[in-house]
Design a protein around this motif. Structure first.
Motif: not given
Length: 312
Positions: A138-146
């Motif tokens: 995930c990128r910092i600021g994302d709301n979920h893991w991919r």
């Protein structure tokens, strides 16, 4: 300004914190620090090993950490630390990225279970497990893991970000590959460098590292006990053993590479590996003579992670 001055001033008031300079020149020769449990509180402190001094630093904690600080895990890259707090049964967890000099914090989505360390690649955060064929990111600021899966039969043993490129050590043959994430797929571009069965069987740990932009492979050798370092030779597509780091020193947390300090750094010995081990020991291993010395310091519990201000 020394780090002692920095943390003493930072602890006084917000006005001082706002004025404190964090320039590369001020941090260039600061000693490496160990994040350790603090005797007098439920938080952590930073230990200055050469001076054997605890710096005036307290890590802000979540409500989970205050409930049971022993459940926290730490992963670091220079001055950034990923902190995972969980409750006593592991049913609820929180993950934060904290810059230990500025105090800046970012909360990430609740982490997935059963991962081997956290890899920092700019604002991209990755986790993986050598027993599964999936990378989570995930990128910092994302709301979920991919989730991104490797092709059938391949798994990642280790990962490192170097010059904006991800490199992975790929099972089952321990090949080196460039790793790219294409939504739900892991794209592997194999570079070669298969390790011999003898090298793998005689190793209890294999870690990718870097030194002045060069890709390295570190092996913890079972017999004779010690460590071996290999440099990646791209022209020949193979690993070549070396016994020198050009005077530099490498730092390792329990599960991953933490950073490299240059040959002119006054606070460390050159051509050495500084390693936090599973049993809580912190050792310095010399590639020059093969000697190993425990870094003895007066702190309770096992060290959490290396913090390297001079490469922030």
């Amino acid at each position: 300004m020394t780090l002692q001055d920095f943390f003493a001033l930072r602890g006084t008031c917000r006005t001082y914190r706002a004025l404190l300079p964090l320039s590369s020149s001020n941090l260039a020769f600061q000693a490496p620090l160990l994040l350790v449990p603090h005797k007098a509180s439920s938080s952590e402190a930073l230990l200055h090993i050469p001076l054997r001094r605890i710096l005036r630093f307290r890590l802000p904690r979540t409500h989970l950490a205050h409930h049971d600080p022993s459940n926290a895990e730490f992963y670091s890259s220079s001055c950034r630390v990923a902190i995972e707090d969980s409750d006593a049964v592991g049913s609820h967890r929180e993950l934060r990225i904290c810059h230990l000099l500025t105090g800046e914090q970012v909360r990430l989505p609740d982490p997935l279970k059963f991962y081997e360390g956290i890899i920092f690649a700019g604002d991209l955060i990755l986790t993986f497990n050598r027993y599964h064929d999936t990378v989570h990111y995930c990128r910092i600021g994302d709301n979920h893991w991919r989730a991104a899966g490797c092709d059938e039969g391949y798994r990642l043993c280790n990962l490192i970000s170097l010059k904006a490129t991800l490199y992975g050590l790929v099972l089952p043959n321990y090949c080196l590959a460039v790793v790219e994430l294409d939504n739900s797929s892991v794209v592997l571009s194999f570079l070669g460098g298969e390790l011999s069965a003898e090298t793998v069987q005689n190793s209890s740990m294999l870690r990718l590292a870097e030194c002045h932009g060069e890709l390295l492979l570190i092996s913890a050798v079972r017999y004779p006990v010690g460590y071996q370092v290999f440099r990646w030779q791209s022209g020949d597509s193979k690993w070549v053993r070396t016994t020198t780091l050009g005077g530099c020193s490498l730092f390792f947390n329990i599960l991953q590479f933490a950073g490299c300090l240059g040959a002119d750094h006054p606070a460390v010995r050159g051509n050495c590996l500084y390693i936090i081990k599973y049993n809580g020991q912190c050792i310095m291993y010399s590639l020059v003579d093969g000697s190993s010395h425990e870094l003895v310091a007066d702190y309770p519990g096992r060290p959490r992670a290396w913090v390297l201000p001079s490469i922030c």
